[in-house]
Design a protein around this motif. Structure first.
Motif, PDB file in Angstrom:
ATOM      1  N   ASP A 302       0.824  -1.206   0.000  1.00 57.03           N
ATOM      2  CA  ASP A 302       0.000   0.000   0.000  1.00 57.03           C
ATOM      3  C   ASP A 302       0.859   1.258   0.000  1.00 57.03           C
ATOM      4  OD1 ASP A 302      -2.301  -1.452  -0.016  1.00 57.03           O
ATOM      5  OD2 ASP A 302      -2.662  -1.323   2.150  1.00 57.03           O
ATOM      6  N   MET A 303       2.073   1.174   0.534  1.00 54.99           N
ATOM      7  CA  MET A 303       2.981   2.322   0.563  1.00 54.99           C
ATOM      8  C   MET A 303       3.960   2.305  -0.601  1.00 54.99           C
ATOM      9  SD  MET A 303       3.827   2.620   4.650  1.00 54.99           S
ATOM     10  CE  MET A 303       4.274   0.878   4.866  1.00 54.99           C
ATOM     11  N   ALA A 304       3.744   1.383  -1.572  1.00 63.41           N
ATOM     12  CA  ALA A 304       4.627   1.264  -2.741  1.00 63.41           C
ATOM     13  C   ALA A 304       6.049   0.931  -2.328  1.00 63.41           C
ATOM     14  CB  ALA A 304       4.589   2.542  -3.580  1.00 63.41           C
ATOM     15  N   GLY A 305       6.185   0.176  -1.236  1.00 66.98           N
ATOM     16  CA  GLY A 305       7.515  -0.204  -0.760  1.00 66.98           C
ATOM     17  C   GLY A 305       7.853  -1.641  -1.103  1.00 66.98           C
ATOM     18  N   ARG A 306       8.954  -2.111  -0.537  1.00 62.73           N
ATOM     19  CA  ARG A 306       9.369  -3.512  -0.728  1.00 62.73           C
ATOM     20  C   ARG A 306       9.847  -4.068   0.612  1.00 62.73           C
ATOM     21  NH1 ARG A 306      15.026  -3.552  -1.285  1.00 62.73           N
ATOM     22  NH2 ARG A 306      15.949  -1.507  -1.703  1.00 62.73           N
ATOM     23  N   MET A 307       9.646  -5.352   0.796  1.00 65.92           N
ATOM     24  CA  MET A 307       9.979  -5.995   2.054  1.00 65.92           C
ATOM     25  C   MET A 307      10.853  -7.217   1.798  1.00 65.92           C
ATOM     26  SD  MET A 307       7.422  -7.330   5.084  1.00 65.92           S
ATOM     27  CE  MET A 307       6.980  -8.907   4.388  1.00 65.92           C
ATOM     28  N   THR A 308      11.916  -7.336   2.589  1.00 68.15           N
ATOM     29  CA  THR A 308      12.829  -8.475   2.485  1.00 68.15           C
ATOM     30  C   THR A 308      12.818  -9.233   3.805  1.00 68.15           C
ATOM     31  OG1 THR A 308      14.252  -7.233   0.974  1.00 68.15           O
ATOM     32  CG2 THR A 308      15.188  -9.201   1.984  1.00 68.15           C
ATOM     33  N   LEU A 309      12.616 -10.554   3.727  1.00 69.97           N
ATOM     34  CA  LEU A 309      12.578 -11.409   4.914  1.00 69.97           C
ATOM     35  C   LEU A 309      13.780 -12.339   4.910  1.00 69.97           C
ATOM     36  CD1 LEU A 309      11.136 -12.770   7.383  1.00 69.97           C
ATOM     37  CD2 LEU A 309       9.974 -14.222   5.700  1.00 69.97           C
ATOM     38  N   GLN A 315      17.634 -19.410  13.664  1.00 69.10           N
ATOM     39  CA  GLN A 315      18.482 -18.281  13.254  1.00 69.10           C
ATOM     40  C   GLN A 315      17.781 -16.928  13.432  1.00 69.10           C
ATOM     41  OE1 GLN A 315      21.727 -18.644  12.289  1.00 69.10           O
ATOM     42  NE2 GLN A 315      21.439 -20.800  12.797  1.00 69.10           N
ATOM     43  N   GLY A 316      16.641 -16.924  14.096  1.00 66.26           N
ATOM     44  CA  GLY A 316      15.937 -15.671  14.286  1.00 66.26           C
ATOM     45  C   GLY A 316      15.247 -15.193  13.010  1.00 66.26           C
ATOM     46  N   VAL A 317      14.669 -13.994  13.086  1.00 68.01           N
ATOM     47  CA  VAL A 317      13.955 -13.403  11.956  1.00 68.01           C
ATOM     48  C   VAL A 317      14.425 -11.956  11.790  1.00 68.01           C
ATOM     49  CG1 VAL A 317      11.703 -12.702  11.055  1.00 68.01           C
ATOM     50  CG2 VAL A 317      11.926 -14.851  12.305  1.00 68.01           C
ATOM     51  N   ALA A 318      14.663 -11.564  10.550  1.00 65.61           N
ATOM     52  CA  ALA A 318      15.001 -10.171  10.229  1.00 65.61           C
ATOM     53  C   ALA A 318      14.130  -9.726   9.052  1.00 65.61           C
ATOM     54  CB  ALA A 318      16.475 -10.034   9.879  1.00 65.61           C
ATOM     55  N   ILE A 319      13.437  -8.626   9.223  1.00 67.02           N
ATOM     56  CA  ILE A 319      12.602  -8.062   8.157  1.00 67.02           C
ATOM     57  C   ILE A 319      13.095  -6.654   7.863  1.00 67.02           C
ATOM     58  CG2 ILE A 319      10.294  -7.253   7.576  1.00 67.02           C
ATOM     59  CD1 ILE A 319       9.131  -9.574   9.065  1.00 67.02           C
ATOM     60  N   ASP A 320      13.398  -6.408   6.611  1.00 69.65           N
ATOM     61  CA  ASP A 320      13.900  -5.113   6.161  1.00 69.65           C
ATOM     62  C   ASP A 320      12.902  -4.517   5.170  1.00 69.65           C
ATOM     63  OD1 ASP A 320      15.298  -2.908   5.484  1.00 69.65           O
ATOM     64  OD2 ASP A 320      17.091  -3.936   4.760  1.00 69.65           O
TER      65      ASP A 320
END
Length: 337
Positions: A302-309, A315-320
Motif C-alpha cells: 500500500d505504501m509502494a515499498g518492498r519488504m525483504t525477509l 536463526q531468528g527473523v530479520a525483516i527489512d
C-alpha cells in the motif's frame, strides 16, 4: 468591471450607428458638410432618426441588462434548491433551465454515490469489527481458555493425589509453566487490542510507548534506534501496525530474548528493520507466521515499498522494509545486516 463592459458596448453601438449614417448619406450622394451648412430640415430629420435609432438600441440594451439581472436574482435561489435536492423554480430560459436540470441530475447522482460509499464503509467497518471479535474469541478459546482449563485440572487432581512433596512440586512447576504461557498469550491479545492508529501522536512517540510496555510485561530485551524527520500520517500508521504485527509474532512463536527495531529516514526513503533472535522458521513450512507476514506485505505494498525477509530455523527473523517518500534528510548511512 461590469460597468466598464456596459460602457464599451454602448460606445461601440453609438459608433456603429454613426458609421452607418455616414455610409447611408454617401449612398444617397449627400454631402455631410452641405447638409450641415444648408439643409437644416434634412439635418433635423437625420438627427431625429439617429436619436430614435440610438434610443431603440439603448432600450434593447437595457432590456437585456434587466433580464440578465432578473435571471441572476432568480439563479441563486434555484441553485440553493438544487443543492438541497428540491425542485427548482424555472428561470424561463430554455438554455439555462436545461443546464440547471443537467446540473441537478449530476449533483443528485454524486450524492447517491457518496451515500452508497458511506454505507459501504459502514458495512466494511462492521465486518472488520465482527471479524476482530471472532478472532479474539477464537484466540482466547484456543490458547488462554485451554491453558487455564489444563492448570485447573492439574490443581484439582492434586487435591485427590497421594504424591509426596517432590511430586507435588513437580506438578506445581507444570502449572506455573502453563500459567506463564497463558499470561504471555494474554499479552499478545492485548497487543492486538491496542489502537490501530497513533491517536494524535507521532510514530516515534507511539513506538517508544509500545516497546516500553512490551519490555515491561515480557522477558524480551528491546532496542529501538530512530532517526526520522516528519513523515506522512498514512506511512506512520502503516509502520506502527507493522511493528505491532512483528512483536506479536515474536511473542507468539519465536521464544526470543532480544528484539530490535530500527527506523531510519534517508533522502527519498524510509527504512524500517526489525530483528529478533528467536527460533526462526522454514518459510516453506511455517503457516502460522505467514498470516502475519501477509498482513505486513499488504501494508508495504500500500505504501509502494518492498519488504525483504531473512530467516532460518534457529536463526531468528530479520525483516527489512524500504518505503519511498517524497522528501527526507540526506543521510548516506543505512542499516546493514
Amino acid at each position: 468591471m461590469r460597468k466598464g463592459i456596459y460602457f464599451f458596448i454602448f460606445s461601440a453601438t453609438f459608433g456603429l450607428l454613426f458609421f452607418l449614417i455616414i455610409k447611408f448619406l454617401e449612398v444617397l450622394n449627400y454631402n455631410w458638410v452641405e447638409i450641415w451648412l444648408r439643409d437644416w430640415i434634412g439635418l433635423q430629420i437625420l438627427a431625429m432618426l439617429f436619436v430614435l435609432s440610438l434610443g431603440a438600441v439603448a432600450l434593447a440594451f437595457l432590456a437585456q441588462v434587466w433580464r440578465a439581472q432578473t435571471i441572476r436574482a432568480r439563479l441563486h435561489p434555484a441553485l440553493e434548491q438544487i443543492r438541497k435536492g428540491q425542485v427548482y423554480t424555472s428561470l424561463d430560459d430554455p438554455v439555462l433551465d436545461s443546464d440547471l436540470r443537467a446540473l441537478g441530475q449530476s449533483i443528485h447522482s454524486l450524492q447517491q454515490k457518496r451515500q452508497e460509499t458511506e454505507n459501504e464503509n459502514l458495512v466494511e467497518k462492521a465486518k472488520v469489527v465482527t471479524q476482530e471479535r471472532q478472532r479474539i474469541a477464537r484466540d482466547l478459546h484456543d490458547t488462554v481458555s485451554q491453558e487455564l482449563f489444563a492448570a485447573s485440572m492439574i490443581v484439582s487432581g492434586l487435591r485427590q493425589s497421594r504424591l509426596d512433596v517432590a511430586g507435588i512440586q513437580k506438578e506445581l512447576q507444570g502449572v506455573e509453566g502453563i500459567l506463564n504461557t497463558a499470561q504471555n498469550d494474554l499479552r499478545i491479545l492485548l497487543l492486538h487490542l491496542r489502537p490501530r492508529e497513533l491517536e494524535g501522536r507521532n510514530l516515534v512517540s507511539a513506538l517508544e510507548t509500545l516497546l516500553a510496555e512490551v519490555e515491561e510485561k515480557s522477558l524480551l530485551k528491546i532496542r529501538l534506534e530512530v532517526s526520522v524527520d516528519q513523515l506522512p500520517s498514512e506511512i506512520e500508521n502503516h509502520c506502527y501496525r507493522i511493528v505491532q504485527e512483528f512483536i506479536s509474532n515474536t511473542l507468539r512463536h519465536a521464544e526470543a530474548q532480544h528484539l530490535e527495531v530500527y527506523l531510519k529516514q534517508t533522502a527519498g526513503q524510509l527504512q524500517l528493520k526489525m530483528v529478533d533472535d528467536g527460533l526462526g522458521f522454514n518459510q516453506q513450512e511455517n503457516k502460522e507466521f505467514h498470516y502475519g507476514l501477509a498482513n505486513m506485505e499488504e501494508r508495504v505494498e500500500d505504501m509502494a515499498g518492498r519488504m525483504t525477509l531473512r530467516t532460518a530455523p534457529y536463526q531468528g527473523v530479520a525483516i527489512d522494509i524500504r518505503i519511498p517518500i517524497l522528501k527526507g534528510e540526506q543521510d548516506e548511512n543505512s542499516i546493514s545486516g
